[in-house]
Design an enzyme around this catalytic site. Structure first.
Site, PDB file in Angstrom:
ATOM      1  N   GLU A  92       0.836  -1.210   0.000  1.00 23.44           N
ATOM      2  CA  GLU A  92       0.000   0.000   0.000  1.00 23.44           C
ATOM      3  C   GLU A  92       0.864   1.250   0.000  1.00 23.44           C
ATOM      4  O   GLU A  92       2.018   1.211   0.439  1.00 23.44           O
ATOM      5  CB  GLU A  92      -0.877   0.024   1.254  1.00 23.44           C
ATOM      6  CG  GLU A  92      -2.292  -0.484   1.055  1.00 23.44           C
ATOM      7  CD  GLU A  92      -3.163   0.487   0.243  1.00 23.44           C
ATOM      8  OE1 GLU A  92      -2.632   1.384  -0.431  1.00 23.44           O
ATOM      9  OE2 GLU A  92      -4.390   0.318   0.295  1.00 23.44           O
ATOM     10  N   ASP A  93       0.303   2.342  -0.457  1.00 25.26           N
ATOM     11  CA  ASP A  93       1.034   3.603  -0.386  1.00 25.26           C
ATOM     12  C   ASP A  93       0.845   4.270   0.974  1.00 25.26           C
ATOM     13  O   ASP A  93       1.780   4.828   1.523  1.00 25.26           O
ATOM     14  CB  ASP A  93       0.623   4.560  -1.520  1.00 25.26           C
ATOM     15  CG  ASP A  93      -0.876   4.789  -1.565  1.00 25.26           C
ATOM     16  OD1 ASP A  93      -1.641   3.858  -1.262  1.00 25.26           O
ATOM     17  OD2 ASP A  93      -1.299   5.914  -1.896  1.00 25.26           O
ATOM     18  N   ASP A 112      -4.076   4.954   6.526  1.00 26.13           N
ATOM     19  CA  ASP A 112      -4.628   6.176   7.118  1.00 26.13           C
ATOM     20  C   ASP A 112      -5.653   5.778   8.185  1.00 26.13           C
ATOM     21  O   ASP A 112      -5.280   5.367   9.280  1.00 26.13           O
ATOM     22  CB  ASP A 112      -5.235   7.003   5.971  1.00 26.13           C
ATOM     23  CG  ASP A 112      -5.558   8.433   6.337  1.00 26.13           C
ATOM     24  OD1 ASP A 112      -5.751   8.714   7.525  1.00 26.13           O
ATOM     25  OD2 ASP A 112      -5.634   9.281   5.441  1.00 26.13           O
TER      26      ASP A 112
HETATM   27  C1  PRP Z   1      -5.728   5.409  -0.492  1.00 26.49           C
HETATM   28  C2  PRP Z   1      -4.597   4.443  -0.204  1.00 26.49           C
HETATM   29  C3  PRP Z   1      -5.241   3.389   0.620  1.00 26.49           C
HETATM   30  C4  PRP Z   1      -6.315   4.131   1.366  1.00 26.49           C
HETATM   31  C5  PRP Z   1      -5.851   4.385   2.751  1.00 26.49           C
HETATM   32  O1  PRP Z   1      -6.423   4.938  -1.601  1.00 26.49           O
HETATM   33  O2  PRP Z   1      -4.046   3.922  -1.377  1.00 26.49           O
HETATM   34  O3  PRP Z   1      -5.811   2.373  -0.180  1.00 26.49           O
HETATM   35  O4  PRP Z   1      -6.527   5.368   0.687  1.00 26.49           O
HETATM   36  O5  PRP Z   1      -6.799   5.080   3.494  1.00 26.49           O
HETATM   37  P1  PRP Z   1      -7.592   4.449   4.709  1.00 26.49           P
HETATM   38  O6  PRP Z   1      -6.561   3.808   5.609  1.00 26.49           O
HETATM   39  O7  PRP Z   1      -8.229   5.650   5.360  1.00 26.49           O
HETATM   40  O8  PRP Z   1      -8.591   3.481   4.178  1.00 26.49           O
HETATM   41  P2  PRP Z   1      -7.460   5.823  -2.455  1.00 26.49           P
HETATM   42  O9  PRP Z   1      -8.860   5.400  -2.124  1.00 26.49           O
HETATM   43  O10 PRP Z   1      -7.121   7.274  -2.310  1.00 26.49           O
HETATM   44  O11 PRP Z   1      -7.216   5.333  -3.928  1.00 26.49           O
HETATM   45  P3  PRP Z   1      -5.880   5.365  -4.806  1.00 26.49           P
HETATM   46  O12 PRP Z   1      -4.982   4.273  -4.263  1.00 26.49           O
HETATM   47  O13 PRP Z   1      -6.371   5.079  -6.182  1.00 26.49           O
HETATM   48  O14 PRP Z   1      -5.251   6.727  -4.688  1.00 26.49           O
END
Ligand code: PRP
Length: 185
Positions: A99-100, A103
């Site tokens: 994961e990136d 959060d």
């Molecule tokens: C981002 C990230 C995680 C998630 C983390 O994805 O890549 O999957 O949010 O947040 P959380 O812990 O609050 O669930 P996003 O939905 O922005 O999609 P993306 O990866 O396409 O940018």
């Protein structure tokens, strides 16, 4: 210009590369003799995944899932949508979810339940960034690149409204960019 929307660089390109290499070495040691499957959670992890896998000295496979939990806002909606599922079975495999950013934990909490039900031999989480101050679900990562403060970060795969992913560093977005779209919990 893209860079005009960035308040400051939080993690430089050089620091990112050094840390990703360290994570790759750690994973190589931990998975010696195994053949892990690295599952990139698109879209945000695509750059981290590409760099991390090139630092793993082991036989490994890659697979991809696309999920979405954020709209144009800066706060997770809690609703996780599977846009693309894995191509191959993970039954009996050693899985590393890549994961990136971790959060609130909503996305990973949902995803881990989904993947555990497919009976992998093991499942671990590697996240480039961790924002523990915002966690609402009991999720911790096994491999963490950097702990970051509660600021809106973009670059190195992370977006705001699908932009800024191509910045080579992690930067803090100027509040004026997202100010009108900020959704509170
Ligand atoms: C981002 C990230 C995680 C998630 C983390 O994805 O890549 O999957 O949010 O947040 P959380 O812990 O609050 O669930 P996003 O939905 O922005 O999609 P993306 O990866 O396409 O940018």
């Amino acid at each position: 210009m893209l860079k005009d929307d960035i308040e400051r660089v939080l993690i430089s390109e050089e620091t990112l590369q050094k840390r990703v290499a360290e994570l790759g070495a750690q994973i190589s040691a931990d998975y010696a003799g195994k053949e892990p499957v690295l599952v990139s959670v698109l879209r945000g992890s695509y750059i981290f995944m590409a760099d991390l896998t090139r630092h793993i000295d082991a036989f490994c496979r890659v697979d991809f899932m696309a999920v979405s939990s954020y709209g144009a806002g800066t706060v997770s909606s809690g609703q996780v949508n599977i846009i693309k599922d894995l191509s191959d079975s993970i039954e009996g495999k050693d899985v590393i979810v890549v994961e990136d950013i971790l959060d609130s934990g909503n996305t990973l909490h949902y995803l881990f339940q989904l993947l555990q039900a497919r009976h992998p031999a093991s499942i671990k989480l590697a996240t480039l960034l961790d924002k523990p101050s915002r966690r609402t679900k009991p999720i911790t990562a096994d491999y963490v690149g950097f702990e970051v403060p509660d600021e809106f970060v973009v670059g190195y795969g992370l977006d705001y409204d699908e932009l800024y992913r191509n910045l080579p560093y992690i930067g803090v977005l100027k509040p004026r960019v997202y100010g009108e779209n900020l959704i509170s919990d």
